[in-house]
Design a protein around this motif. Structure first.
Motif, PDB file in Angstrom:
ATOM      1  N   GLN A 295       6.843  -0.636  -0.061  1.00 29.25           N
ATOM      2  CA  GLN A 295       7.116  -0.834   1.357  1.00 29.25           C
ATOM      3  C   GLN A 295       8.474  -0.270   1.760  1.00 29.25           C
ATOM      4  O   GLN A 295       8.631   0.320   2.832  1.00 29.25           O
ATOM      5  N   GLU A 296       9.455  -0.419   0.880  1.00 26.25           N
ATOM      6  CA  GLU A 296      10.805   0.008   1.202  1.00 26.25           C
ATOM      7  C   GLU A 296      10.924   1.530   1.251  1.00 26.25           C
ATOM      8  O   GLU A 296      11.723   2.081   2.003  1.00 26.25           O
ATOM      9  N   LYS A 297      10.115   2.230   0.446  1.00 28.07           N
ATOM     10  CA  LYS A 297      10.201   3.687   0.366  1.00 28.07           C
ATOM     11  C   LYS A 297       9.178   4.399   1.245  1.00 28.07           C
ATOM     12  O   LYS A 297       9.125   5.624   1.264  1.00 28.07           O
ATOM     13  N   ALA A 298       8.361   3.626   1.976  1.00 31.11           N
ATOM     14  CA  ALA A 298       7.223   4.212   2.689  1.00 31.11           C
ATOM     15  C   ALA A 298       7.652   5.235   3.737  1.00 31.11           C
ATOM     16  O   ALA A 298       7.042   6.297   3.864  1.00 31.11           O
ATOM     17  N   LYS A 299       8.705   4.932   4.507  1.00 33.36           N
ATOM     18  CA  LYS A 299       9.118   5.849   5.571  1.00 33.36           C
ATOM     19  C   LYS A 299       9.590   7.180   4.994  1.00 33.36           C
ATOM     20  O   LYS A 299       9.276   8.245   5.517  1.00 33.36           O
ATOM     21  N   ARG A 300      10.384   7.105   3.910  1.00 31.52           N
ATOM     22  CA  ARG A 300      10.835   8.338   3.271  1.00 31.52           C
ATOM     23  C   ARG A 300       9.645   9.116   2.717  1.00 31.52           C
ATOM     24  O   ARG A 300       9.601  10.351   2.786  1.00 31.52           O
ATOM     25  N   ALA A 301       8.662   8.381   2.178  1.00 35.29           N
ATOM     26  CA  ALA A 301       7.476   9.031   1.613  1.00 35.29           C
ATOM     27  C   ALA A 301       6.700   9.785   2.680  1.00 35.29           C
ATOM     28  O   ALA A 301       6.164  10.868   2.420  1.00 35.29           O
ATOM     29  N   VAL A 302       6.635   9.224   3.871  1.00 34.83           N
ATOM     30  CA  VAL A 302       5.946   9.908   4.976  1.00 34.83           C
ATOM     31  C   VAL A 302       6.626  11.235   5.278  1.00 34.83           C
ATOM     32  O   VAL A 302       5.960  12.257   5.512  1.00 34.83           O
ATOM     33  N   TRP A 303       7.942  11.262   5.241  1.00 32.97           N
ATOM     34  CA  TRP A 303       8.667  12.508   5.505  1.00 32.97           C
ATOM     35  C   TRP A 303       8.427  13.538   4.404  1.00 32.97           C
ATOM     36  O   TRP A 303       8.349  14.741   4.690  1.00 32.97           O
ATOM     37  N   TYR A 304       8.305  13.079   3.169  1.00 34.19           N
ATOM     38  CA  TYR A 304       7.934  14.006   2.094  1.00 34.19           C
ATOM     39  C   TYR A 304       6.609  14.689   2.428  1.00 34.19           C
ATOM     40  O   TYR A 304       6.448  15.902   2.255  1.00 34.19           O
ATOM     41  N   GLY A 305       5.648  13.890   2.884  1.00 33.11           N
ATOM     42  CA  GLY A 305       4.340  14.441   3.226  1.00 33.11           C
ATOM     43  C   GLY A 305       4.406  15.410   4.387  1.00 33.11           C
ATOM     44  O   GLY A 305       3.749  16.466   4.382  1.00 33.11           O
ATOM     45  N   ILE A 306       5.213  15.076   5.402  1.00 34.10           N
ATOM     46  CA  ILE A 306       5.348  15.948   6.579  1.00 34.10           C
ATOM     47  C   ILE A 306       5.941  17.299   6.183  1.00 34.10           C
ATOM     48  O   ILE A 306       5.440  18.371   6.555  1.00 34.10           O
ATOM     49  N   VAL A 307       7.034  17.254   5.418  1.00 33.17           N
ATOM     50  CA  VAL A 307       7.677  18.498   4.998  1.00 33.17           C
ATOM     51  C   VAL A 307       6.743  19.305   4.091  1.00 33.17           C
ATOM     52  O   VAL A 307       6.618  20.529   4.231  1.00 33.17           O
ATOM     53  N   GLY A 308       6.070  18.622   3.173  1.00 35.99           N
ATOM     54  CA  GLY A 308       5.135  19.304   2.289  1.00 35.99           C
ATOM     55  C   GLY A 308       4.031  20.009   3.047  1.00 35.99           C
ATOM     56  O   GLY A 308       3.688  21.164   2.743  1.00 35.99           O
ATOM     57  N   MET A 309       3.488  19.338   4.053  1.00 34.92           N
ATOM     58  CA  MET A 309       2.422  19.959   4.846  1.00 34.92           C
ATOM     59  C   MET A 309       2.953  21.123   5.666  1.00 34.92           C
ATOM     60  O   MET A 309       2.276  22.155   5.823  1.00 34.92           O
ATOM     61  N   GLY A 310       4.176  20.983   6.194  1.00 35.53           N
ATOM     62  CA  GLY A 310       4.769  22.090   6.940  1.00 35.53           C
ATOM     63  C   GLY A 310       4.947  23.325   6.068  1.00 35.53           C
ATOM     64  O   GLY A 310       4.631  24.451   6.468  1.00 35.53           O
ATOM     65  N   VAL A 311       5.452  23.117   4.844  1.00 28.99           N
ATOM     66  CA  VAL A 311       5.614  24.226   3.896  1.00 28.99           C
ATOM     67  C   VAL A 311       4.255  24.848   3.570  1.00 28.99           C
ATOM     68  O   VAL A 311       4.099  26.075   3.547  1.00 28.99           O
ATOM     69  N   ALA A 312       3.256  23.991   3.326  1.00 28.50           N
ATOM     70  CA  ALA A 312       1.926  24.480   2.960  1.00 28.50           C
ATOM     71  C   ALA A 312       1.315  25.330   4.075  1.00 28.50           C
ATOM     72  O   ALA A 312       0.788  26.419   3.821  1.00 28.50           O
ATOM     73  N   VAL A 313       1.392  24.859   5.304  1.00 26.06           N
ATOM     74  CA  VAL A 313       0.795  25.597   6.430  1.00 26.06           C
ATOM     75  C   VAL A 313       1.520  26.917   6.661  1.00 26.06           C
ATOM     76  O   VAL A 313       0.893  27.978   6.829  1.00 26.06           O
ATOM     77  N   PHE A 314       2.855  26.887   6.654  1.00 31.42           N
ATOM     78  CA  PHE A 314       3.619  28.100   6.955  1.00 31.42           C
ATOM     79  C   PHE A 314       3.358  29.196   5.928  1.00 31.42           C
ATOM     80  O   PHE A 314       3.052  30.344   6.280  1.00 31.42           O
ATOM     81  N   PHE A 315       3.495  28.864   4.641  1.00 30.60           N
ATOM     82  CA  PHE A 315       3.374  29.894   3.619  1.00 30.60           C
ATOM     83  C   PHE A 315       1.923  30.345   3.431  1.00 30.60           C
ATOM     84  O   PHE A 315       1.686  31.470   3.001  1.00 30.60           O
ATOM     85  N   THR A 316       0.964  29.472   3.755  1.00 28.71           N
ATOM     86  CA  THR A 316      -0.439  29.908   3.703  1.00 28.71           C
ATOM     87  C   THR A 316      -0.744  30.861   4.854  1.00 28.71           C
ATOM     88  O   THR A 316      -1.389  31.900   4.676  1.00 28.71           O
ATOM     89  N   ALA A 317      -0.272  30.505   6.047  1.00 30.66           N
ATOM     90  CA  ALA A 317      -0.561  31.311   7.239  1.00 30.66           C
ATOM     91  C   ALA A 317       0.041  32.707   7.155  1.00 30.66           C
ATOM     92  O   ALA A 317      -0.535  33.674   7.672  1.00 30.66           O
ATOM     93  N   PHE A 318       1.196  32.819   6.505  1.00 34.38           N
ATOM     94  CA  PHE A 318       1.866  34.116   6.447  1.00 34.38           C
ATOM     95  C   PHE A 318       1.808  34.742   5.061  1.00 34.38           C
ATOM     96  O   PHE A 318       2.608  35.618   4.717  1.00 34.38           O
ATOM     97  N   GLY A 319       0.852  34.294   4.254  1.00 34.39           N
ATOM     98  CA  GLY A 319       0.658  34.850   2.928  1.00 34.39           C
ATOM     99  C   GLY A 319      -0.107  36.159   2.969  1.00 34.39           C
ATOM    100  O   GLY A 319      -0.597  36.599   4.023  1.00 34.39           O
TER     101      GLY A 319
END
Length: 480
Positions: free
Chosen positions: A28-52
């Motif tokens: 519970q204490e780390k959940a908010k930070r974990a959500v940001w990990y997911g957001i950044v990870g998805m942003g990286v995934a979409v950007f580098f896939t789209a421009f690959g």
């Protein structure tokens, strides 16, 4: 345009971020930070896939990304926490339908490549995927076809299953288990026909096999989830999450996209593990829940003696003022009323008066795994007083007051006392062992699953009727 090396490195980085996100969400204490990990990870995934390399059609791609981002932003701002379970179910349906469309498109491209090669051996226009298909050996094309079949079948089951789950969670579809005449035989028959169509397709049959395969899988998803009762819906949401992951992984193999394979496998495996853990918490057989048709009565339910006795805010306040130990058990009713802030205020007031206050959380409280933990974290309830069922169940016998806010099945003694109950054997919070129990509830209804609760009729229980937030706001000034 980015090189393949950059794309591969980005895929590794995004995968690590997704793993960190999943790991953090368990705390519970780390959940908010974990959500940001997911957001950044998805942003990286979409950007580098789209421009690959090999990616084009930006005239279509960029507007679609903008539209999707705008829709996501709108929903994130509009959807309340109480609606999060049905939103998750709806998002699962999108993943499933996308898998079906991608698989269909992959097979059409495969047929186009084979037709061109048979005609003159040259294609005038290659898409990135068509160019990939053109380089495959016959045995590799067979594996591609298997991936297409899996993507269509799992995706279609996920789509209609998620749509029905959304309807049940939103109250638009009856929460009771319902199946067509024939029950599981219809599901088995549809599965056998799906296998037959897959064999025909792999042996050269036309595109029509994939259309019929999708139609049968759509039916299986619909009929499976319609046959699952409301008491099992938290497991269903987790299970559909797993299905959407496996559908994404299958399409990742089809498109030779390593990141999609890894992400899909993470979602699929974590969802399956969570579903299994939740089934154990509810004393459910994992296979039985997946097959559907459970959650109904096992025989005549035990008769309930006594009557529901109401109490007003002053009566509850008097008991709280005299109590030394208090346990609060939240449920979906707290989420519906958005009463978490009022609960947090009550906790602060009671603790300031020197009383021991704790929360008892059932693994499936609410309609989504971890639903109550998220709401309490949102209301800034201290982490150290939020306890899981196994941690607090033995303490109820020495507790002065228990306040149940909008819960039914997770505090239902019929799970232990009535072998014919639909939730017989399910581990529950033994709140009835406390000296006094106050149930904050809108009315005398049976709750989401439709199961009567003997707790409401016990001598040490009192019904604190009304909207949870309004009732607690009325109670707060009366507590010393």
């Amino acid at each position: 345009m980015l090189g393949q090396g950059f794309v591969s490195a980005a895929a590794i980085a995004a995968s690590v971020l997704f793993i960190l996100s999943l790991g953090g969400l368990s705390n519970q204490e780390k959940a908010k930070r974990a959500v940001w990990y997911g957001i950044v990870g998805m942003g990286v995934a979409v950007f580098f896939t789209a421009f690959g390399p090999g990616i084009g059609g930006y005239g279509w791609l960029i507007p679609m990304v903008i539209i999707g981002a705008a829709a996501g932003t709108y929903l994130a701002n509009k959807v309340e926490m109480t609606e999060m379970p049905q939103l998750v179910a709806a998002l699962h349906s999108f993943v499933g339908l996308a898998a079906v469309f991608v698989a269909w498109s992959a097979d059409l491209e495969r047929r186009r490549v084979l037709a061109a090669q048979a005609a003159d051996g040259v294609m005038q226009e290659f898409s990135a995927f068509a160019a990939l298909v053109a380089t495959k050996a016959p045995d590799e094309l067979t594996f591609l076809q298997i991936e297409v079949v899996l993507g269509i079948f799992i995706g279609a089951v996920t789509f209609t299953g998620s749509v029905i789950a959304f309807g049940k969670l939103a109250g638009k579809v009856d929460g009771k288990p319902r199946q067509l005449p024939g029950g599981h035989l219809l599901n088995a028959g549809a599965a056998v026909l799906s296998l037959l169509l897959a064999v025909l397709y792999l042996n050269g049959a036309g595109f029509w096999t994939l259309i019929l395969l999708a139609a049968l899988a759509f039916f299986i998803g619909y009929h499976l989830i319609m046959g699952i009762g409301g008491a099992d819906m938290p497991v269903v949401v987790s299970m559909l999450n797993s299905y959407s992951g496996w559908a994404a992984a299958a399409i990742g193999f089809t498109l030779s996209n390593d990141l999609l394979i890894v992400t899909g496998a993470l979602v699929g495996s974590s969802g399956a593990i969570l579903s299994y853990i939740m089934c154990k918490a509810m004393n459910r057989n994992f296979v039985n829940v997946i097959l559907g048709g459970f959650g109904g009565s096992q025989g005549p339910a035990a008769e309930i003696e006594g009557e529901q006795v109401a109490i007003d805010a002053s009566g509850v306040a008097s008991a709280l003022n005299d109590a030394d130990s208090v346990v609060i058990v939240p449920g979906y009713g707290m989420a519906v009323a958005q009463a978490q802030s009022a609960v947090s205020d009550l906790v602060r007031k009671l603790r300031a008066a020197g009383k021991e206050v704790r929360f008892g959380i059932h693994p499936v409280a609410g309609r989504l795994p971890g639903h109550m933990n998220v709401l309490l974290a949102e209301a800034k309830v201290p982490y150290d007083i939020v306890l899981e069922m196994d941690e607090i169940n033995d303490d109820f016998a020495s507790t002065d007051v228990v306040i149940v806010i909008g819960s039914n099945d997770i505090v239902n003694p019929a799970a232990q006392e009535d072998p014919n109950s639909p939730i017989a054997g399910m581990p529950v919070l033994r709140v009835w062992e406390a000296k006094q129990v106050f149930i904050c509830k809108r009315g005398q209804g049976t709750g989401y699953s439709g199961i009567e609760n003997p707790l409401f009729y016990k001598e040490n229980s009192r019904m604190f009727y009304g909207d949870a937030r309004e009732s607690l706001n009325t109670l707060l000034p009366l507590v010393d």
